[in-house]
Each structure stands twice: as C-alpha cells, then as structure tokens.
Design an enzyme around this catalytic site. Structure first.
Site, PDB file in Angstrom:
ATOM      1  N   GLY A 173      18.099 -69.491  37.742  1.00 17.27           N
ATOM      2  CA  GLY A 173      18.150 -68.537  36.534  1.00 17.27           C
ATOM      3  C   GLY A 173      18.971 -67.278  36.690  1.00 17.27           C
ATOM      4  O   GLY A 173      19.927 -66.865  35.971  1.00 17.27           O
ATOM      5  N   ARG A 186      20.340 -64.806  42.736  1.00 16.75           N
ATOM      6  CA  ARG A 186      19.704 -65.817  43.462  1.00 16.75           C
ATOM      7  C   ARG A 186      20.930 -67.002  43.716  1.00 16.75           C
ATOM      8  O   ARG A 186      20.801 -67.558  44.766  1.00 16.75           O
ATOM      9  CB  ARG A 186      18.635 -66.327  42.752  1.00 16.75           C
ATOM     10  CG  ARG A 186      17.694 -67.045  43.731  1.00 16.75           C
ATOM     11  CD  ARG A 186      16.167 -67.748  42.935  1.00 16.75           C
ATOM     12  NE  ARG A 186      15.561 -66.475  42.768  1.00 16.75           N
ATOM     13  CZ  ARG A 186      14.609 -66.519  41.795  1.00 16.75           C
ATOM     14  NH1 ARG A 186      14.423 -67.736  41.110  1.00 16.75           N
ATOM     15  NH2 ARG A 186      13.933 -65.558  41.442  1.00 16.75           N
ATOM     16  N   ARG A 226      30.519 -62.668  32.719  1.00 14.62           N
ATOM     17  CA  ARG A 226      29.275 -61.998  32.167  1.00 14.62           C
ATOM     18  C   ARG A 226      28.400 -61.759  33.136  1.00 14.62           C
ATOM     19  O   ARG A 226      26.978 -61.507  33.055  1.00 14.62           O
ATOM     20  CB  ARG A 226      28.662 -62.929  30.966  1.00 14.62           C
ATOM     21  CG  ARG A 226      29.373 -62.911  29.802  1.00 14.62           C
ATOM     22  CD  ARG A 226      28.402 -63.771  28.661  1.00 14.62           C
ATOM     23  NE  ARG A 226      29.279 -64.083  27.526  1.00 14.62           N
ATOM     24  CZ  ARG A 226      28.748 -63.389  26.429  1.00 14.62           C
ATOM     25  NH1 ARG A 226      27.698 -62.922  26.254  1.00 14.62           N
ATOM     26  NH2 ARG A 226      29.611 -63.639  25.295  1.00 14.62           N
ATOM     27  N   ARG A 278      17.915 -77.791  38.707  1.00 11.22           N
ATOM     28  CA  ARG A 278      17.180 -76.296  38.318  1.00 11.22           C
ATOM     29  C   ARG A 278      16.452 -75.827  39.722  1.00 11.22           C
ATOM     30  O   ARG A 278      15.746 -76.534  40.300  1.00 11.22           O
ATOM     31  CB  ARG A 278      16.649 -76.268  37.241  1.00 11.22           C
ATOM     32  CG  ARG A 278      15.945 -75.068  37.187  1.00 11.22           C
ATOM     33  CD  ARG A 278      15.197 -74.549  35.788  1.00 11.22           C
ATOM     34  NE  ARG A 278      14.071 -73.583  35.652  1.00 11.22           N
ATOM     35  CZ  ARG A 278      14.160 -72.440  35.911  1.00 11.22           C
ATOM     36  NH1 ARG A 278      15.451 -71.939  36.391  1.00 11.22           N
ATOM     37  NH2 ARG A 278      13.100 -71.648  35.962  1.00 11.22           N
ATOM     38  N   SER A 331      11.698 -70.098  39.252  1.00  9.04           N
ATOM     39  CA  SER A 331      10.430 -69.900  39.557  1.00  9.04           C
ATOM     40  C   SER A 331       9.710 -70.409  38.456  1.00  9.04           C
ATOM     41  O   SER A 331      10.401 -70.745  37.246  1.00  9.04           O
ATOM     42  CB  SER A 331      10.335 -68.491  39.778  1.00  9.04           C
ATOM     43  OG  SER A 331      10.873 -67.682  38.539  1.00  9.04           O
ATOM     44  N   ASP A 341       3.958 -66.742  40.199  1.00  7.10           N
ATOM     45  CA  ASP A 341       2.900 -65.875  39.531  1.00  7.10           C
ATOM     46  C   ASP A 341       1.826 -67.023  39.056  1.00  7.10           C
ATOM     47  O   ASP A 341       2.352 -68.291  38.877  1.00  7.10           O
ATOM     48  CB  ASP A 341       3.473 -65.085  38.473  1.00  7.10           C
ATOM     49  CG  ASP A 341       4.244 -65.650  37.344  1.00  7.10           C
ATOM     50  OD1 ASP A 341       5.439 -65.788  37.582  1.00  7.10           O
ATOM     51  OD2 ASP A 341       3.486 -66.174  36.302  1.00  7.10           O
ATOM     52  N   ARG A 374       9.359 -63.461  48.580  1.00  5.95           N
ATOM     53  CA  ARG A 374       9.981 -64.300  47.674  1.00  5.95           C
ATOM     54  C   ARG A 374      11.119 -65.419  48.318  1.00  5.95           C
ATOM     55  O   ARG A 374      11.293 -66.560  48.111  1.00  5.95           O
ATOM     56  CB  ARG A 374      10.830 -63.857  46.649  1.00  5.95           C
ATOM     57  CG  ARG A 374       9.760 -63.195  45.591  1.00  5.95           C
ATOM     58  CD  ARG A 374      10.302 -62.622  44.279  1.00  5.95           C
ATOM     59  NE  ARG A 374       9.316 -62.331  43.692  1.00  5.95           N
ATOM     60  CZ  ARG A 374       9.271 -62.598  41.985  1.00  5.95           C
ATOM     61  NH1 ARG A 374      10.390 -63.247  41.748  1.00  5.95           N
ATOM     62  NH2 ARG A 374       8.244 -62.336  41.386  1.00  5.95           N
TER      63      ARG A 374
HETATM   64  N1  HPA Z   1       6.028 -67.543  32.039  1.00  2.00           N
HETATM   65  C1  HPA Z   1       7.396 -68.136  31.791  1.00  2.00           C
HETATM   66  N2  HPA Z   1       8.144 -68.207  32.508  1.00  2.00           N
HETATM   67  C2  HPA Z   1       8.047 -67.999  33.852  1.00  2.00           C
HETATM   68  C3  HPA Z   1       6.761 -67.548  34.265  1.00  2.00           C
HETATM   69  C4  HPA Z   1       5.600 -67.525  33.402  1.00  2.00           C
HETATM   70  O1  HPA Z   1       4.567 -66.857  33.756  1.00  2.00           O
HETATM   71  N3  HPA Z   1       6.685 -67.306  35.559  1.00  2.00           N
HETATM   72  C5  HPA Z   1       8.158 -67.431  36.079  1.00  2.00           C
HETATM   73  N4  HPA Z   1       8.880 -68.031  35.043  1.00  2.00           N
END
Ligand code: HPA
Length: 234
Positions: free
Chosen positions: A20, A24, A43, A87, A90, A204, A217
C-alpha cells in the site's frame, strides 16, 4: 503510460508486488531486487522494476483502500499485462491465535463492498486467492519457519470504524485479520484471469491492542516479501 502510471510499456514486469505504502515499495525493491529502477512516480506512488533471481519483478505502491488499489490494478492488468499480482501489506489481527508479526495468507476476503460492487448487484461474490500462489506461499512460509496462518480475512472500507459490531461478526466467523485492499485485488484478478494473492504481516491486534513498534517492522515485513517473491516463481 496510463492516467496514473508513468512507466513505458515494457517497464512493468508480469509479476507485480503491491504494497500500500509507496515508501515500502522503494524499500522492498532496494532490499530484495537486483538493479531496481524507478519506473513510476506519478502522484508519488512509487513503482520500481528490477529482478529477483534473474526474473523481472515490479514493486508498485497501491495506496490505501480498495478505490486506490483498483485504479493501479486495473491499469497494471489492462495496460501493462500484469499476470501475477501479490499484495504485500499489513493487517490487524482478529483471532487470539494470530500474533503480531505473524504472516497471514488470505485464502478469501470478505467485504461489505468493493469498487466492483456495482457489477454484482444482489449477488455476494466470493473473492478468493489463486490456488497455485496460495499453495506455494504456504510451502515457502513453512520452509522458512515463519509463523503463518491461512484463511479468510476482511477487507474493510474504513480504518477508523464506527461499526465495531462488524469486526465482532468477522471474529465470530473465524476471520483472521482486517485490511483494506485484498477483496478488490482478488475480484479484478478473477475478472481478467490473472493470479492474485495477499501476503500480510500482522502489524496490530484488535483484541490485544498490541502494535508492532516501527523498529521491528522491517525484519517482519522482510519475511512477507520473500514469501511473495518465492511463491511468484515456484
Ligand atoms: N484495520 C484496517 N486495516 C488495517 C489495520 C486495521 O486494524 N491494520 C493494518 N491495516
């Protein structure tokens, strides 16, 4: 050259990794590819093409969310002939057994809507990974000893979710993690007969509230990139 990608025809490889975050993309290309060169900066959505073990690979940022990814993947497929799209991103963990830093291979992706929703009307299409990629990625992850989960994920339209009950329903139905792009990637790959997979690092956790410190990371994301590259050419 397309509306959103400045690369010349032939500058994009048939195998494309899609983080994304454009930075990265830069990091993955400079770390894992031989002779990476910048092929897109329209962009600021950086794209690089280089080679991995002698085979051409492009790493192109997709932006956050399905509307952004949809633009890049439509153009990569229709204008540049991308065949294998993976893809690398995260996600938020949604099950106790899924730990921060683990890798999730998204077999399916549930979603409320994608930019393709209009085509399906009352039908609930089931976006699914390409089996050959999924199978290869699982084998690579196992051989590398990376803690990996294979199963369904949830592609949400919102990061700051005012409907936590939807996350609860996803968790109740065994969904492993939440991110914001895979369902549209899988839908477009199905439509155009291309191979797609999402390889995700848990950054997370929605149950524990834990989050990966930024210092950790790179190492964790490195496993994900190597799994994606090895699976692409298995
Ligand atoms: N929510 C949505 N997208 C994400 C999250 C999340 O907690 N963590 C990483 N991408």
């Amino acid at each position: 050259m397309t509306v959103h990608i400045g690369a010349k025809t032939g500058d994009i490889a048939e195998t494309v990794l899609l983080p994304g975050d454009p930075y990265r993309a830069k990091w993955a290309a400079e770390t894992f590819l031989d002779k990476p060169r910048l092929v897109n900066e329209v962009r600021g959505m950086l794209g690089y093409t280089g080679s991995y073990k002698g085979r051409p690979v492009t790493v192109q940022g997709s932006g956050m969310g399905m509307p952004s990814l949809s633009i890049y993947v439509n153009e990569l497929i229709k204008d540049y002939g991308a065949q294998t799209l993976i893809r690398i991103g995260s996600c938020g963990g949604m099950q106790e057994k899924v730990k921060v830093r683990d890798v999730i291979l998204a077999m399916t992706s549930s979603t409320l809507s994608t930019p393709s929703r209009g085509i399906f009307k009352e039908l609930n299409f089931a976006p699914a990974a390409d089996w050959s990629l999924l199978h290869a990625a699982a084998a690579v992850a196992e051989a590398k000893g990376v803690a990996t989960h294979v199963g369904g994920i949830y592609s949400s339209d919102v990061f700051y979710d005012e409907r936590p009950d939807l996350n609860e329903q996803m968790m109740r139905h065994g969904i492993l993690g939440v991110e914001m792009e895979a369902a549209e990637l899988y839908t477009l790959a199905a439509r155009y007969g291309r191979r797609a997979l999402a390889v995700l690092t848990v950054s997370d956790h929605l149950i524990t509230g834990e989050a990966l410190p930024s210092s950790d990371r790179e190492r964790s994301f490195g496993d994900m990139v190597e799994i994606a590259l090895e699976a692409a050419f298995a």
